[in-house]
Write an enzyme that holds these catalytic residues in place. Structure first.
Site, PDB file in Angstrom:
ATOM      1  N   ASN A 116      -6.971  -0.551 -10.024  1.00  0.00           N
ATOM      2  CA  ASN A 116      -6.542   0.310  -8.922  1.00  0.00           C
ATOM      3  C   ASN A 116      -6.259  -0.567  -7.692  1.00  0.00           C
ATOM      4  O   ASN A 116      -7.181  -0.991  -7.009  1.00  0.00           O
ATOM      5  CB  ASN A 116      -7.637   1.340  -8.621  1.00  0.00           C
ATOM      6  CG  ASN A 116      -7.272   2.278  -7.490  1.00  0.00           C
ATOM      7  OD1 ASN A 116      -6.140   2.249  -6.992  1.00  0.00           O
ATOM      8  ND2 ASN A 116      -8.214   3.109  -7.076  1.00  0.00           N
ATOM      9  N   LYS A 119      -4.994   0.284  -4.992  1.00  0.00           N
ATOM     10  CA  LYS A 119      -5.142   1.074  -3.757  1.00  0.00           C
ATOM     11  C   LYS A 119      -3.956   0.815  -2.807  1.00  0.00           C
ATOM     12  O   LYS A 119      -2.858   0.553  -3.288  1.00  0.00           O
ATOM     13  CB  LYS A 119      -6.508   0.789  -3.109  1.00  0.00           C
ATOM     14  CG  LYS A 119      -7.665   1.051  -4.092  1.00  0.00           C
ATOM     15  CD  LYS A 119      -9.020   1.109  -3.454  1.00  0.00           C
ATOM     16  CE  LYS A 119     -10.075   1.367  -4.521  1.00  0.00           C
ATOM     17  NZ  LYS A 119     -11.432   1.490  -3.991  1.00  0.00           N
ATOM     18  N   HIS A 123     -10.066  10.658  -7.138  1.00  0.00           N
ATOM     19  CA  HIS A 123     -10.732   9.473  -6.584  1.00  0.00           C
ATOM     20  C   HIS A 123     -11.478   9.861  -5.299  1.00  0.00           C
ATOM     21  O   HIS A 123     -10.973  10.659  -4.496  1.00  0.00           O
ATOM     22  CB  HIS A 123      -9.712   8.367  -6.294  1.00  0.00           C
ATOM     23  CG  HIS A 123     -10.371   7.046  -6.059  1.00  0.00           C
ATOM     24  ND1 HIS A 123     -11.004   6.745  -4.875  1.00  0.00           N
ATOM     25  CD2 HIS A 123     -10.536   5.966  -6.862  1.00  0.00           C
ATOM     26  CE1 HIS A 123     -11.539   5.523  -4.955  1.00  0.00           C
ATOM     27  NE2 HIS A 123     -11.262   5.028  -6.158  1.00  0.00           N
ATOM     28  N   GLU A 173     -11.857   8.403  -2.591  1.00  0.00           N
ATOM     29  CA  GLU A 173     -11.148   8.143  -1.328  1.00  0.00           C
ATOM     30  C   GLU A 173     -10.176   9.280  -1.008  1.00  0.00           C
ATOM     31  O   GLU A 173      -9.945   9.602   0.148  1.00  0.00           O
ATOM     32  CB  GLU A 173     -10.436   6.776  -1.410  1.00  0.00           C
ATOM     33  CG  GLU A 173     -11.449   5.644  -1.300  1.00  0.00           C
ATOM     34  CD  GLU A 173     -11.060   4.364  -2.025  1.00  0.00           C
ATOM     35  OE1 GLU A 173      -9.883   4.189  -2.372  1.00  0.00           O
ATOM     36  OE2 GLU A 173     -11.971   3.542  -2.247  1.00  0.00           O
ATOM     37  N   GLU A 220     -17.516   6.799 -10.889  1.00  0.00           N
ATOM     38  CA  GLU A 220     -17.527   5.849  -9.776  1.00  0.00           C
ATOM     39  C   GLU A 220     -18.541   6.305  -8.734  1.00  0.00           C
ATOM     40  O   GLU A 220     -18.215   7.136  -7.867  1.00  0.00           O
ATOM     41  CB  GLU A 220     -16.138   5.783  -9.122  1.00  0.00           C
ATOM     42  CG  GLU A 220     -15.062   5.236 -10.023  1.00  0.00           C
ATOM     43  CD  GLU A 220     -13.947   4.561  -9.220  1.00  0.00           C
ATOM     44  OE1 GLU A 220     -13.641   3.408  -9.537  1.00  0.00           O
ATOM     45  OE2 GLU A 220     -13.411   5.171  -8.283  1.00  0.00           O
ATOM     46  N   GLY A 277     -16.750  -0.790  -3.379  1.00  0.00           N
ATOM     47  CA  GLY A 277     -16.499  -1.752  -2.300  1.00  0.00           C
ATOM     48  C   GLY A 277     -17.745  -2.310  -1.635  1.00  0.00           C
ATOM     49  O   GLY A 277     -17.652  -2.977  -0.602  1.00  0.00           O
ATOM     50  N   SER A 296     -17.437  -1.850  -7.615  1.00  0.00           N
ATOM     51  CA  SER A 296     -17.808  -3.265  -7.445  1.00  0.00           C
ATOM     52  C   SER A 296     -17.791  -4.082  -8.738  1.00  0.00           C
ATOM     53  O   SER A 296     -18.527  -5.066  -8.857  1.00  0.00           O
ATOM     54  CB  SER A 296     -19.176  -3.382  -6.765  1.00  0.00           C
ATOM     55  OG  SER A 296     -19.111  -2.885  -5.444  1.00  0.00           O
ATOM     56  N   GLY A 311     -11.352  -1.979  -8.361  1.00  0.00           N
ATOM     57  CA  GLY A 311     -10.605  -1.959  -7.099  1.00  0.00           C
ATOM     58  C   GLY A 311     -10.387  -3.372  -6.590  1.00  0.00           C
ATOM     59  O   GLY A 311      -9.479  -4.084  -7.033  1.00  0.00           O
TER      60      GLY A 311
HETATM   61  P1  13P Z   1     -14.141  -1.590  -5.987  1.00  0.00           P
HETATM   62  O1  13P Z   1     -13.974  -2.248  -7.336  1.00  0.00           O
HETATM   63  O2  13P Z   1     -13.455  -2.308  -4.880  1.00  0.00           O
HETATM   64  O3  13P Z   1     -15.572  -1.270  -5.712  1.00  0.00           O
HETATM   65  O4  13P Z   1     -13.384  -0.186  -6.085  1.00  0.00           O
HETATM   66  C1  13P Z   1     -13.665   0.662  -7.137  1.00  0.00           C
HETATM   67  C2  13P Z   1     -12.690   1.758  -7.121  1.00  0.00           C
HETATM   68  O5  13P Z   1     -12.675   2.578  -6.223  1.00  0.00           O
HETATM   69  C3  13P Z   1     -11.697   1.790  -8.195  1.00  0.00           C
HETATM   70  O6  13P Z   1     -10.999   2.993  -8.211  1.00  0.00           O
END
Ligand code: 13P
Length: 240
Positions: free
Chosen positions: A8, A10, A87, A89, A159, A165, A201, A222
């Site tokens: 992803n 983003k 997701h 976010e 997740e 993150g 992460s 991510g």
């Molecule tokens: P990170 O790998 O940066 O923690 O993000 C995970 C994520 O949101 C993947 O969709």
């Protein structure tokens, strides 16, 4: 079994970065179980490279006067195969609730897209021992009204929001227990046994340990997906 690696990206990279990224990946990802989810704008660059591609978002509407939106049929028409829906976010910043997520999942499936459906609890919910309750509600409300046949095209991505993150990841035992709970819930409520990805992460350093978890079918990555060297290291681990 070989695990899925979903990347992803983003809202990262500009045009030049994307061109470099695509060149650096080159033939490396083709014919592997890797799904790239680039920013919408750059989807065509990946399509032309024959990667498995997903959109980070889709519209729950068919077409028409929905300024700024991109429909499933438009995505499908350029060769997009997956849609990332739910997701955290988007739940947080775009106010997407379970009803909207449910409509999006239905629309994606109707259009022949496979769905990566994200669920996860916040730190507070976890501390208050509400993880199971939260995940169950997200599964039940997100997938309501979808028949067994279509559910086969839904992969669930677990997740935990507190892990996205942050560099903090659950123990393998925690992931196993939660994954079993997710599968159990889906089987009981919908008579469907989902593949479950873990996200939060994941990186080139911790993926070997996480890869030992038989209950999960792969990873949704991510931050670490933005560095091709890290991607190739993660690919090596999941393809062993
Ligand atoms: P990170 O790998 O940066 O923690 O993000 C995970 C994520 O949101 C993947 O969709």
């Amino acid at each position: 079994m070989k695990k899925i690696l979903a990347l992803n990206l983003k809202m990262n990279f500009d045009y030049k970065d994307i061109k470099n990224y695509v060149v650096a990946l080159n033939d490396n990802l083709k014919a592997s179980d890797i799904i790239v989810l680039p920013p919408m704008l750059f989807l065509p660059y990946f399509i032309s490279q024959n990667y498995k591609i997903g959109a980070q978002n889709i519209s729950e509407f068919d077409n028409g006067a929905y300024t700024g939106e991109v429909s499933c049929s438009q995505l499908k028409s350029i060769g997009v195969a997956y849609a990332l829906i739910g997701h955290s976010e988007r739940r947080q910043y775009q106010c997407e609730n379970d009803d909207k997520i449910n409509s999006k999942i239905k629309k994606a499936l109707e259009n022949g897209l496979k769905v990566i459906f994200c669920i996860g609890e916040t730190k507070e919910e976890r501390e208050m021992l509400k993880t199971s309750k939260v995940l169950k509600k997200e599964i039940v409300d997100g997938l309501k009204g979808i028949d067994e046949n279509n559910l086969k095209n839904v992969i669930i991505a677990y997740e935990p929001i507190w892990s996205i993150g942050t560099g903090i990841i659950p123990t393998n035992k925690d992931i196993v227990d939660t994954t079993k709970f997710i599968i159990d819930t889906a089987v009981k409520v919908f008579n469907y046994k989902p593949k479950v990805l873990y996200g939060g992460s994941v990186n080139e350093k911790n993926i070997a340990e996480l890869n030992k978890i038989n209950e999960i079918s792969g990873f949704l990555v991510g931050g670490a997906s933005l560095d091709v060297k890290k991607v190739l290291k993660m690919k090596e681990v999941v393809e062993k």
